[in-house]
Design a protein around this motif. Structure first.
Motif, PDB file in Angstrom:
ATOM      1  N   LYS A  24       0.818  -1.255   0.025  1.00 25.86           N
ATOM      2  CA  LYS A  24      -0.184   0.004   0.094  1.00 25.86           C
ATOM      3  C   LYS A  24       0.896   1.296   0.015  1.00 25.86           C
ATOM      4  O   LYS A  24       0.651   2.155  -0.606  1.00 25.86           O
ATOM      5  N   THR A  27       2.655   1.544  -3.609  1.00 22.47           N
ATOM      6  CA  THR A  27       1.411   2.088  -4.679  1.00 22.47           C
ATOM      7  C   THR A  27       1.053   3.365  -4.274  1.00 22.47           C
ATOM      8  O   THR A  27       0.745   4.148  -5.289  1.00 22.47           O
ATOM      9  N   GLY A  28       1.262   3.859  -3.095  1.00 17.13           N
ATOM     10  CA  GLY A  28       0.584   5.285  -2.688  1.00 17.13           C
ATOM     11  C   GLY A  28       1.801   6.192  -3.342  1.00 17.13           C
ATOM     12  O   GLY A  28       1.284   7.391  -3.637  1.00 17.13           O
ATOM     13  N   ASN A  30       4.005   5.725  -5.672  1.00 15.26           N
ATOM     14  CA  ASN A  30       4.282   5.874  -6.905  1.00 15.26           C
ATOM     15  C   ASN A  30       3.014   6.266  -7.820  1.00 15.26           C
ATOM     16  O   ASN A  30       3.023   5.960  -9.103  1.00 15.26           O
ATOM     17  N   ASN A  31       1.966   6.673  -7.201  1.00  9.32           N
ATOM     18  CA  ASN A  31       0.725   6.903  -7.795  1.00  9.32           C
ATOM     19  C   ASN A  31       0.732   8.108  -8.650  1.00  9.32           C
ATOM     20  O   ASN A  31       1.104   9.172  -8.328  1.00  9.32           O
ATOM     21  N   ASN A  32       0.737   8.090 -10.280  1.00  8.31           N
ATOM     22  CA  ASN A  32       1.196   8.958 -11.138  1.00  8.31           C
ATOM     23  C   ASN A  32      -0.286   9.553 -11.839  1.00  8.31           C
ATOM     24  O   ASN A  32      -0.249  10.176 -12.578  1.00  8.31           O
ATOM     25  N   GLU A  33      -1.329   9.269 -11.188  1.00  5.63           N
ATOM     26  CA  GLU A  33      -2.739   9.496 -11.616  1.00  5.63           C
ATOM     27  C   GLU A  33      -2.759  11.007 -11.335  1.00  5.63           C
ATOM     28  O   GLU A  33      -2.272  11.661 -10.448  1.00  5.63           O
ATOM     29  N   GLU A  34      -3.212  11.850 -12.319  1.00  6.50           N
ATOM     30  CA  GLU A  34      -3.614  13.013 -12.139  1.00  6.50           C
ATOM     31  C   GLU A  34      -5.043  13.334 -11.484  1.00  6.50           C
ATOM     32  O   GLU A  34      -6.067  12.577 -11.856  1.00  6.50           O
TER      33      GLU A  34
END
Length: 164
Positions: A24, A27-28, A30-34
């Protein structure tokens, strides 16, 4: 025997839990979502579809600033003022406070007189030491009440508290 069975069960369970926690976190980070972008058009359309709210206020109260005036609602939008006699209050001007030059006073402690059982205060007034009882007055300084850590004195009708 029992401790080995619980070890075989709890060790893999702990590894699984710590693995999930690490997953968790990774992934938190490396989260590349805009983040979603909202257009201003959607806000204006929403505001256009809203209906105007209509209401009327019942204003039957006494105005606290104007005295006994009473305001009543007349048809919702215009107000009718019903006035009564307002008596102005006279305000007395406060007397100026005169600062009293108090002598240099230090409270040094409390001593028990074993002969008569009274407490004696050790005071330093204008760099001179005095032993004073409650109610005793020296150089205009009167002790009203003495405690272990403080003393209440009166000097020219002004009461002050001195601490050690």
């Amino acid at each position: 025997m029992k401790s080995k069975k619980s070890l075989y069960i709890l060790l893999p369970l702990a590894l699984i839990i710590w693995g999930l926690i690490a997953y968790k976190i990774v992934t938190g980070i490396n989260n590349n979502e805009e983040p979603p972008v909202f257009s201003s058009d959607s806000n204006t359309n929403f505001l256009k579809t809203m209906d105007a709210d209509t209401f009327s206020l019942i204003l039957a109260y006494r105005d606290p600033f104007l005295g006994n005036n009473l305001y009543l609602a007349n048809g919702g939008s215009s107000n009718q003022i019903i006035t009564s006699q307002v008596i102005p209050k006279t305000i007395e001007t406060p007397k100026p406070i005169v600062a009293i030059d108090c002598p240099n006073i230090k409270y040094l402690g409390l001593i028990l007189n074993k002969k008569n059982g009274q407490y004696v205060s050790l005071m330093n007034i204008e760099k001179k030491e005095f032993l004073m009882l409650e109610g005793q007055e020296i150089n205009g300084v009167k002790i009203l009440k003495a405690f272990k850590d403080s003393v209440i004195i009166q000097y020219k009708k002004e009461i002050k508290i001195y601490k050690k």
